[in-house]
Design a protein around this motif. Structure first.
Motif, PDB file in Angstrom:
ATOM      1  N   VAL B 125       0.739  -1.203   0.023  1.00 57.89           N
ATOM      2  CA  VAL B 125       0.136  -0.095   0.147  1.00 57.89           C
ATOM      3  C   VAL B 125       0.769   1.255  -0.016  1.00 57.89           C
ATOM      4  O   VAL B 125       2.056   1.317   1.013  1.00 57.89           O
ATOM      5  N   ASP B 126       0.620   2.191  -0.952  1.00 55.89           N
ATOM      6  CA  ASP B 126       1.495   3.461  -1.038  1.00 55.89           C
ATOM      7  C   ASP B 126       0.964   4.217   0.257  1.00 55.89           C
ATOM      8  O   ASP B 126      -0.399   4.757   0.159  1.00 55.89           O
ATOM      9  N   THR B 132      -3.239   0.243  -3.251  1.00 61.97           N
ATOM     10  CA  THR B 132      -2.231  -0.630  -3.778  1.00 61.97           C
ATOM     11  C   THR B 132      -1.321  -0.038  -4.997  1.00 61.97           C
ATOM     12  O   THR B 132      -1.746   0.678  -5.674  1.00 61.97           O
ATOM     13  N   THR B 133      -0.061  -0.806  -4.961  1.00 60.04           N
ATOM     14  CA  THR B 133       0.887  -0.276  -6.063  1.00 60.04           C
ATOM     15  C   THR B 133       1.968  -1.059  -5.954  1.00 60.04           C
ATOM     16  O   THR B 133       2.266  -2.141  -5.035  1.00 60.04           O
ATOM     17  N   ARG B 151       3.329   3.976  -9.328  1.00 59.74           N
ATOM     18  CA  ARG B 151       2.120   4.591  -9.484  1.00 59.74           C
ATOM     19  C   ARG B 151       2.042   6.424  -9.312  1.00 59.74           C
ATOM     20  O   ARG B 151       1.762   7.313 -10.124  1.00 59.74           O
ATOM     21  N   THR B 152       2.671   6.647  -8.003  1.00 61.25           N
ATOM     22  CA  THR B 152       2.950   7.812  -7.702  1.00 61.25           C
ATOM     23  C   THR B 152       4.254   8.546  -7.885  1.00 61.25           C
ATOM     24  O   THR B 152       4.333   9.554  -7.586  1.00 61.25           O
ATOM     25  N   GLY B 153       5.288   7.640  -7.580  1.00 61.60           N
ATOM     26  CA  GLY B 153       6.522   7.799  -7.990  1.00 61.60           C
ATOM     27  C   GLY B 153       7.082   8.283  -6.384  1.00 61.60           C
ATOM     28  O   GLY B 153       8.172   9.005  -6.239  1.00 61.60           O
ATOM     29  N   ARG B 154       6.396   8.019  -5.393  1.00 60.89           N
ATOM     30  CA  ARG B 154       6.763   8.505  -4.020  1.00 60.89           C
ATOM     31  C   ARG B 154       7.730   7.369  -3.414  1.00 60.89           C
ATOM     32  O   ARG B 154       7.402   5.915  -3.932  1.00 60.89           O
TER      33      ARG B 154
END
Lengths: 272, 220
Positions: B125-126, B132-133, B151-154
């Motif tokens: 989980v992000d 989820t990622t 997905r978010t690049g974090r």
């Protein structure tokens, strides 16, 4: 009372203490002068630190369940230290090792639990790392100055079975030709006829080839099982893990299993 | 069973034999009696899917993708990398009977977590949006290896509980004992390279002077 743990006092330690507490020459001298007992306490022939008790752990650790320690010295940490520091550290580790082995035996004698026995392994690992760092430095010096490693020489020679075997050399005061004992020992080594040697080597080679073939077959079976169980597996990863195996071929065979065993295209009898 | 080691058939040896079966990793630790009972008989070896990078650590927040707890979030409580397994605290459970097996005794039931495969049964989980990622390992500018959400690049931070050891919870909270060398002493650099061997330098520092020339020797 039952909750209190009994302190580990080894039997031979108490014997040693009684032996050492007997009157020495200084005691006799001062007792002859009829001085009060505490008057000569400042005169001491031995220091308290350098006695047999250094073979034992601190008294506060006796009967403890755990004695917490950190990890062993790594090679990278030892490489930062000067030669004199490393020399000192070696003796610290050696004393610690002696202490731990003594405590282990003492605990065994008293049927007590020796706390944290992994400390012995930690010290041993530190000592091997330290030796390796020292050898590394010496090797660098000798390579720079003489072009050789300066370590004990050795060579790979053929043994009596015809197999290559590495052995380290020994140091002798006389050359090989003049060393009677060495020549005698050499002459007493088992001798195998060249034809027998060849016979043995052929069969050994055959065994090794069969072993290698068996290993390849087992690996191929493993790849097949993985592909059957997990069809979406990363194919590139399998190719990296099994470089000797034609993964594409295994996949083709597993997918076309209904075709049965595929007959080789050309088949000839091996006549020799 | 394959015999791994056997004492020679001579009278000075005890008759001992070590048999090597096909063992498998289970949810029980290999030194426990439960594991020994599970591996009493030889069982078929388990096929484990090879994976490139391990992304799941103790303390991570994950989403369960299968079973009755599908869609629920939980914290990873245990990792068994040999089987590609993780256990999520309180999720994917079943009732397990424990206690005596004799007739008349009811025993009692406990909630027991079942393992989940990391390949397709759970997802990370992000923390930035709680969804989820998939993740990838990349390097920061400081050279630190981190997990990055695709997905978010974090960056998904690594949980400290994933790196606990017997000696400490985190390396920073380790208390130095009497027997430990202090960290600043270990880190101090006092090595100065000189054109001397170890022995030469020690002899010099101790004031040992050697004038004798060793006799010629032969190595063979």
């Amino acid at each position: 009372m039952s909750l209190l743990r009994r302190l580990v006092v080894p039997t031979y330690l108490s014997q040693a203490l009684t032996r050492f507490s007997c009157k020495n020459n200084v005691d006799r001298l001062f007792s002859a002068l009829f001085l009060p007992k505490n008057a000569y306490r400042m005169v001491s022939t031995t220091t308290t630190k350098f006695d047999l008790m250094e073979f034992f752990d601190d008294k506060k650790n006796w009967g403890e369940g755990t004695v917490r320690t950190g990890r062993s010295w790594t090679k990278d940490e030892l490489r930062l230290k000067s030669n004199t520091d490393i020399h000192k550290l070696w003796y610290i580790l050696l004393k610690e090792k002696n202490m731990l082995l003594t405590m282990e035996q003492a605990c065994k004698d008293e049927s007590e639990l020796f706390p944290n026995p992994e400390r012995i392994d930690k010290v041993a690992e530190s000592m091997t790392n330290l030796e390796e760092v020292v050898r590394e430095r010496n090797r660098a010096y000798y390579l720079l100055e003489t072009g050789t490693t300066g370590e004990r020489p050795g060579a790979e020679e053929e043994n009596f079975l015809g197999l290559p075997e590495y052995s380290q050399f020994n140091e002798y005061p006389v050359p090989k030709e003049e060393n009677k004992d060495y020549l005698k020992a050499k002459s007493e080594e088992p001798v195998v006829h060249p034809s027998e040697k060849a016979w043995f080597l052929v069969r050994l080679n055959e065994k090794r080839i069969k072993q290698k073939r068996w290993e390849r077959r087992e690996a191929r079976k493993g790849v097949k099982e993985i592909i059957e169980h997990f069809p979406d597996v990363d194919r590139e990863l399998i190719k990296e893990k099994f470089p000797d195996i034609n993964v594409e071929r295994v996949i083709e065979r597993t997918n076309n299993r209904h075709l049965g065993n595929i007959k080789p295209k050309t088949f000839k009898w091996n006549r020799c | 069973m394959k015999v791994e080691f056997q004492t020679p058939n001579r009278r000075e040896y005890q008759n001992k034999k070590l048999e090597q079966g096909v063992y498998r990793f289970t949810a029980n630790r290999p030194w426990t009696d439960e594991w020994k009972r599970q591996n009493d008989k030889a069982r078929r070896p388990v096929v484990v899917e090879p994976i490139r990078d391990w992304n799941f650590f103790r303390g991570d927040r994950v989403e369960v993708l299968v079973g009755r707890d599908r869609g629920k979030h939980g914290i990873v409580s245990q990792v068994i990398q040999e089987r590609n397994w993780i256990f999520v605290a309180g999720l994917n459970t079943h009732l397990r009977r424990v206690g005596s097996r004799q007739e008349g005794s009811a025993g009692f039931y406990v909630k027991s977590e079942a393992p989940l495969l990391v390949t397709n049964q759970v997802a990370l989980v992000d923390p930035s949006d709680n969804k989820t990622t998939k993740v990838e390992w990349r390097f920061t500018e400081d050279g630190e290896r981190v997990r990055v959400s695709l997905r978010t690049g974090r960056i998904i931070p690594l949980p400290p509980s994933g790196f606990e050891t017997w000696d400490y919870k985190t390396p920073e909270t380790y208390l130095e004992g009497d027997k430990d060398t202090k960290a600043d002493v270990v880190k101090a650099v006092n090595f100065r390279p000189t054109l001397k061997t170890f022995e030469m330098e020690i002899m010099e520092s101790m004031g040992i002077i050697e004038h004798r020339v060793p006799k010629k020797s032969y190595w063979y």
